[in-house]
Design an enzyme around this catalytic site. Structure first.
Site, PDB file in Angstrom:
ATOM      1  N   CYS A  30       0.825  -1.218   0.000  1.00 55.97           N
ATOM      2  CA  CYS A  30       0.000   0.000   0.000  1.00 55.97           C
ATOM      3  C   CYS A  30       0.857   1.265   0.000  1.00 55.97           C
ATOM      4  O   CYS A  30       1.663   1.481   0.905  1.00 55.97           O
ATOM      5  CB  CYS A  30      -0.933  -0.023   1.209  1.00 55.97           C
ATOM      6  SG  CYS A  30      -1.646   1.563   1.641  1.00 55.97           S
ATOM      7  N   GLY A  31       0.685   2.101  -1.018  1.00 61.04           N
ATOM      8  CA  GLY A  31       1.459   3.331  -1.122  1.00 61.04           C
ATOM      9  C   GLY A  31       1.217   4.290   0.032  1.00 61.04           C
ATOM     10  O   GLY A  31       2.146   4.906   0.557  1.00 61.04           O
ATOM     11  N   HIS A  32      -0.055   4.446   0.441  1.00 60.93           N
ATOM     12  CA  HIS A  32      -0.374   5.347   1.558  1.00 60.93           C
ATOM     13  C   HIS A  32       0.258   4.836   2.856  1.00 60.93           C
ATOM     14  O   HIS A  32       0.665   5.620   3.713  1.00 60.93           O
ATOM     15  CB  HIS A  32      -1.888   5.463   1.716  1.00 60.93           C
ATOM     16  CG  HIS A  32      -2.560   6.182   0.590  1.00 60.93           C
ATOM     17  ND1 HIS A  32      -2.312   7.500   0.283  1.00 60.93           N
ATOM     18  CD2 HIS A  32      -3.467   5.765  -0.324  1.00 60.93           C
ATOM     19  CE1 HIS A  32      -3.033   7.877  -0.744  1.00 60.93           C
ATOM     20  NE2 HIS A  32      -3.745   6.830  -1.149  1.00 60.93           N
ATOM     21  N   CYS A  33       0.326   3.515   2.991  1.00 60.48           N
ATOM     22  CA  CYS A  33       0.956   2.931   4.181  1.00 60.48           C
ATOM     23  C   CYS A  33       2.454   3.244   4.207  1.00 60.48           C
ATOM     24  O   CYS A  33       3.016   3.581   5.254  1.00 60.48           O
ATOM     25  CB  CYS A  33       0.741   1.418   4.213  1.00 60.48           C
ATOM     26  SG  CYS A  33      -0.994   0.904   4.164  1.00 60.48           S
TER      27      CYS A  33
END
Length: 490
Positions: A49-52
């Site tokens: 996950c990029g946001h993670c």
């Protein structure tokens, strides 16, 4: 060369140490581990996950700060794709990252705060322990005020006095916005004439000669009045406006955008802030703020400022109607004072973000931009159906040929079919555009009261809607949208 490698190693060690402050939990140890901690913020994540990935370093930095809090707050993470699948399912995790607050192993609430380290720290501090910290003596009082944040302290003789009850109610209500403490210690209550008063303290870093560093509230034991005292004085004459608190600043608002940094360059930051304060003291009907230009580049773009080329502040303002104004001259106190005088006198021309007015706008669907909106829409004696779109929007691209066909079908009618790129032009204030495409119907005699179009998006849907709602009716369609039959000549 050795110094270089040592520096890189120290950075890596610092990052590793910060990561170590975040507990890694799995299905097998989640409940047992959380039961050993009173307060925990858990991040449920997926490695891809990029946001993670963006949140992780901020989360780790916050963990290092919060473990030293009183009471301590623990930060933990659960990989929902590996060892924590069951736990993520138990807490209905459907997107990443998802954050939840726990008291031991019992979930208290979802986390709805900021996603940056400083914001996480402040938010979590406000969620645990009492809303107001009790100060039992001189040392505790001194330590509480060793901060870079504005603080409020109640000095009272009785814990259950009407003033104390009202103060604690306000503290609970505003604990996410400010720091609160109280004391009944005689040595503190009788010191400096603060008995039965609420006192605002500005941190040393924000103190200046243009406003008081300490303010007293000695009014009635009224929750509304105390709340007003807290909120109206918190930011001072020129508040530090961040992405986390931006919504707390209201129009009319004047903002100075520059390299605001109270960590690496507090002296330089206050150098410009003091000049804002100096000029603003004669125009107190406005609210003022300073903002980091890099954090608010999107706002600069909205005012037509694509790049702030030097360290001097860029001054932008909004009036009570949310109209935008740009100080075009280079910043100095004299120019800033002239800008404020003109702003106060309503002689400035509002800035409108707009594409160029099309040279040829003869197509059935009219192209509306910021600078020709009044000419095509407001000053028109026709009804209007307008589409707010984004060039990259798939649904908008699908709608485009239908809208073009609609324009051609109604070209001889007393109605304007229009489209407006909401990413390149300022959307007028009367429209609420949160997604694309968004359509509005604007009756010719009620241009200030548009109606959001919620109907179907096929050609016949539009024709039937317009036929029904047209102010004067259509020449070629009845009110049900059926084509009128031409009368045969006798």
């Amino acid at each position: 060369m050795l110094a270089k490698y040592l520096f890189i190693f120290s950075l890596a060690l610092g990052a590793w140490a910060a990561e170590e402050d975040v507990l890694e939990l799995t299905d097998s140890d989640f409940t047992a581990t959380l039961d050993t901690y009173d307060n925990t913020l858990v991040m449920f994540y997926a490695p891809w996950c990029g946001h993670c990935k963006h949140l992780k370093p901020e989360f780790a930095k916050a963990a290092g700060e919060l473990k030293r809090n009183d009471p301590p707050i623990t930060l933990a993470k659960v990989d929902c794709t590996e060892g924590g699948k069951d736990t993520c399912g138990k807490y209905s995790v459907s997107g990443y990252p998802t954050l939840k607050i726990f008291s031991k192993s019992e979930m208290v609430s979802d986390y709805n705060g900021p996603r940056e380290a400083d914001g996480i720290v402040k938010y979590m501090k406000s969620q645990v322990g009492p809303a107001s910290k009790e100060l039992k003596g001189e040392e505790c009082h001194k330590n509480f005020l060793e901060t870079n944040e504005v603080s409020y302290i109640l000095y009272t003789e009785k814990e259950d006095s009407p003033l104390a009850k009202a103060f604690h109610s306000v503290a609970k209500k505003l604990r996410e916005k400010a720091r609160f403490a109280h004391t009944i210690a005689k040595s503190l209550v009788e010191k400096d004439g603060f008995k039965n008063k609420i006192v605002l303290y500005r941190p040393k870093i924000l103190q200046n000669k243009f406003e008081e560093s300490i303010l007293h509230y000695d009014g009635e034991s009224n929750i509304a009045d105390i709340s007003d005292f807290v909120t109206k004085n918190y930011f001072g004459l020129a508040g530090i406006r961040t992405r986390d608190n931006a919504q707390s600043f209201v129009n009319p608002l004047v903002v100075a955008y520059y390299s605001v940094d109270y960590v690496k360059n507090p002296k330089g930051t206050n150098y410009w802030r003091n000049r804002i304060l100096k000029a603003s003291k004669n125009y107190k009907s406005f609210n003022y703020a300073i903002s980091n230009k890099d954090d608010f580049q999107h706002e600069l773009n909205d005012f037509g400022v694509t790049f702030a080329k030097d360290d001097k502040p860029v001054i932008l303002a909004r009036d009570e109607k949310n109209q935008k104004y740009v100080m075009k001259d280079e910043f100095n106190v004299e120019n800033f004072e002239k800008f404020l005088k003109d702003f106060d006198s309503n002689v400035l021309e509002p800035f409108i973000k707009s594409e160029p007015i099309p040279e040829d706008n003869s197509a059935p669907v009219k192209v509306v931009v910021g600078k020709n909106y009044d000419d095509i829409i407001t000053n028109s004696d026709k009804d209007v159906l307008i589409e707010f779109y984004a060039p990259w929007c798939g649904h908008c691209k699908k709608l485009a040929p239908i809208f073009d066909e609609l324009g051609e079908k109604l070209v001889d009618e007393n109605v304007v079919i229009a489209k407006f790129d909401a990413t390149a032009n300022d959307v007028p204030a009367q429209f609420e555009v949160r997604g694309f495409p968004t359509l509005y119907w604007i009756p010719k005699d009620a241009k200030s009261s548009p109606v959001k179009y919620e109907g179907g998006r096929e050609l016949d849907d539009f024709v039937k809607y317009i036929a029904k709602h047209s102010s004067d009716g259509l020449k070629n369609f009845d009110r049900k949208g059926n084509a009128k039959v031409a009368k045969e000549e006798l």
